[in-house]
Motif scaffolding. Structure first.
Motif, short mmCIF file in Angstrom:
data_model
loop_
_atom_site.label_atom_id
_atom_site.label_comp_id
_atom_site.label_asym_id
_atom_site.label_seq_id
_atom_site.Cartn_x
_atom_site.Cartn_y
_atom_site.Cartn_z
N LYS A 262 -50.23 -4.42 -25.73
CA LYS A 262 -49.52 -3.15 -25.63
C LYS A 262 -48.78 -2.93 -24.31
N GLY A 263 -49.00 -3.79 -23.34
CA GLY A 263 -48.41 -3.55 -22.02
C GLY A 263 -47.10 -4.28 -21.81
N LYS A 264 -46.14 -3.98 -22.64
CA LYS A 264 -44.85 -4.69 -22.57
C LYS A 264 -44.11 -4.43 -21.26
N ASN A 265 -44.38 -3.29 -20.63
CA ASN A 265 -43.68 -2.95 -19.40
C ASN A 265 -44.52 -3.23 -18.14
N VAL A 266 -45.71 -3.78 -18.33
CA VAL A 266 -46.58 -4.08 -17.19
C VAL A 266 -45.99 -5.22 -16.36
N LYS A 267 -46.04 -5.09 -15.04
CA LYS A 267 -45.50 -6.12 -14.15
C LYS A 267 -46.57 -6.79 -13.30
N ARG A 268 -47.68 -6.09 -13.05
CA ARG A 268 -48.73 -6.69 -12.22
C ARG A 268 -50.09 -6.10 -12.57
N MET B 158 -43.19 -13.00 -9.98
CA MET B 158 -42.89 -11.76 -10.68
C MET B 158 -42.36 -10.72 -9.68
N PRO B 159 -41.52 -9.80 -10.16
CA PRO B 159 -41.01 -8.76 -9.26
C PRO B 159 -42.11 -7.81 -8.81
N ALA B 160 -41.92 -7.26 -7.63
CA ALA B 160 -42.86 -6.27 -7.13
C ALA B 160 -42.75 -4.98 -7.95
N VAL B 161 -43.79 -4.15 -7.82
CA VAL B 161 -43.83 -2.86 -8.54
C VAL B 161 -43.64 -1.76 -7.51
N GLN B 162 -42.50 -1.11 -7.55
CA GLN B 162 -42.16 -0.10 -6.56
C GLN B 162 -42.28 1.30 -7.16
N PRO B 163 -42.55 2.31 -6.33
CA PRO B 163 -42.54 3.69 -6.81
C PRO B 163 -41.11 4.07 -7.25
N PRO B 164 -40.98 4.91 -8.25
CA PRO B 164 -42.00 5.79 -8.84
C PRO B 164 -42.66 5.23 -10.10
N ILE C 53 -59.40 -14.16 -15.41
CA ILE C 53 -58.06 -13.63 -15.15
C ILE C 53 -57.07 -14.78 -14.94
N VAL C 54 -57.45 -15.72 -14.10
CA VAL C 54 -56.58 -16.87 -13.81
C VAL C 54 -56.29 -17.64 -15.09
N ASP C 55 -57.32 -17.91 -15.87
CA ASP C 55 -57.15 -18.67 -17.11
C ASP C 55 -56.30 -17.92 -18.12
N PHE C 56 -56.49 -16.61 -18.21
CA PHE C 56 -55.74 -15.81 -19.18
C PHE C 56 -54.25 -15.82 -18.83
N VAL C 57 -53.93 -15.60 -17.56
CA VAL C 57 -52.52 -15.58 -17.15
C VAL C 57 -51.88 -16.95 -17.40
N GLU C 58 -52.61 -18.00 -17.10
CA GLU C 58 -52.07 -19.34 -17.29
C GLU C 58 -51.84 -19.65 -18.77
N SER C 59 -52.82 -19.29 -19.60
CA SER C 59 -52.71 -19.64 -21.03
C SER C 59 -51.70 -18.77 -21.78
N HIS C 60 -51.36 -17.61 -21.21
CA HIS C 60 -50.41 -16.71 -21.88
C HIS C 60 -49.11 -16.54 -21.10
N LYS C 61 -48.82 -17.47 -20.17
CA LYS C 61 -47.66 -17.30 -19.30
C LYS C 61 -46.34 -17.26 -20.05
N GLY C 62 -46.31 -17.83 -21.25
CA GLY C 62 -45.09 -17.78 -22.05
C GLY C 62 -44.91 -16.48 -22.81
N GLU C 63 -45.97 -15.64 -22.82
CA GLU C 63 -45.94 -14.40 -23.60
C GLU C 63 -45.89 -13.15 -22.75
N ILE C 64 -46.27 -13.25 -21.49
CA ILE C 64 -46.41 -12.06 -20.65
C ILE C 64 -45.32 -11.99 -19.59
N GLY C 65 -45.03 -10.79 -19.15
CA GLY C 65 -44.07 -10.58 -18.08
C GLY C 65 -44.74 -10.06 -16.84
N TRP C 66 -46.01 -10.37 -16.64
CA TRP C 66 -46.77 -9.86 -15.50
C TRP C 66 -47.65 -10.95 -14.90
#
Length: 320
Positions: free
Chosen positions: A94-100, A1-7, A157-170
């Protein structure tokens, strides 16, 4: 995933707490906008004043504490796993713009090896405590239950990210600090209000020990300012995604602590001097290896023990 840079905007839960306040400050100083959750109007007012120099880059949000449905597991292991999963589910919805997603676990989630000189890495897990907690429930004891709760939260956390990897952008990064010490900037009125680690270090500094006890192991530790810097790096560094990082500056004996404080601040009053004639002894390094953290997150050196302890002591003394 891309890094999260300021701002970019970052949500910090528990922003009025010991670590949360420092994490928010580091983020703001690095150009991020911060939204921090608190549990009362009074805490919102305090942190808003604390960060007023950053203007509208900081905003406190009062978050209600929901009454969670209890399963057998949550009765045993406490709120850690439930709270994390609820936050993950909310981010999914609700976190459609969340990256990490950066989670602060604990070095306790790794401990329990029978070899007392074992040096832990990110591959270690507190499996024995988890098994004990599952077997005995509340009778397993506070340490086992705490370690088990941190293991379960991380794995959730690990299980959630793995099971939803097709749905999340973070992705999700987990930090595992040793005992966190350092200057206190969050709100407190009396000593008993302080977070546990600040009280522990203050007691180490001010409670005399027998001469033959000063070379006993005191603690592994990390400065809260280094924890905050690691959180910022965990956002900025692309390779940090879905990784686990140890934060441990070293291990000290009580005499190491006394000596470090008096070498850093020779005129400081009220700190134990210990036994100046005790045979010199130092541990070869931390019992939790932070080399991966330094390599990937680009952290060159952690703050030294003397600086950390002196700053902690002064910040507490100033309000006693």
């Amino acid at each position: 995933m891309p890094a999260v840079q300021p701002p970019a905007s970052v949500l910090v839960t528990g922003v009025s707490g010991f670590s949360g306040a420092w994490i928010a400050r580091a983020l703001l100083q690095n150009g991020y906008a911060v939204r921090g959750t608190v549990r009362s109007e009074a805490k919102a007012k305090y942190v808003s004043e604390l960060f007023k120099e950053f203007g509208d880059k900081f905003k406190a949000v009062i978050a209600g504490v929901a009454e969670l449905g209890r399963s057998n597991a949550s009765e045993i292991f406490g709120p850690n796993t439930d709270g994390v999963v609820n936050l993950l589910q909310s981010t999914l919805r609700k976190g459609k713009n969340v990256k990490r997603f950066v989670y602060m676990s604990s070095a306790q989630a790794m401990l329990g090896n029978e070899d007392i000189f074992h040096v832990y890495t990110e591959d270690d897990w507190a499996e024995k405590d988890l098994a004990l907690a599952r077997e005995k429930g509340g009778e397993a004891g506070g340490v086992a239950l705490y370690r088990a709760s941190k293991v379960l939260a991380e794995r959730a956390i690990v299980d959630f990210v793995e099971s939803h990897k097709g749905e999340i952008g973070w992705d999700a990064t987990r930090l595992l600090p040793a005992w966190i010490f350092g200057p206190v900037i969050h709100d407190w009125k009396k000593f008993d209000d302080l977070n546990l680690s600040s009280k522990l270090l203050y007691q180490h500094l001010t409670t005399p020990r027998d001469d033959d006890k000063v070379n006993e192991y005191g603690s592994d530790w990390i400065d809260v300012r280094d924890v905050a810097d690691a959180f910022v790096a965990a956002l900025k560094v692309e390779e940090a995604g879905n990784q686990r990082f140890i934060l441990d500056a070293g291990a000290y004996t009580y005499q190491n602590l006394y000596d470090a404080v008096h070498a850093t601040a020779p005129d400081l009053k009220g700190v134990v001097r210990g036994n100046p004639n005790a045979p010199p002894f130092s541990f070869p390094g931390p019992f939790c290896d932070p080399s991966k953290t330094k390599r990937i997150l680009g952290i060159k050196e952690f703050r030294p023990l003397g600086e950390c302890a002196v700053d902690t002591y002064k910040s507490i003394q100033a309000k006693l």
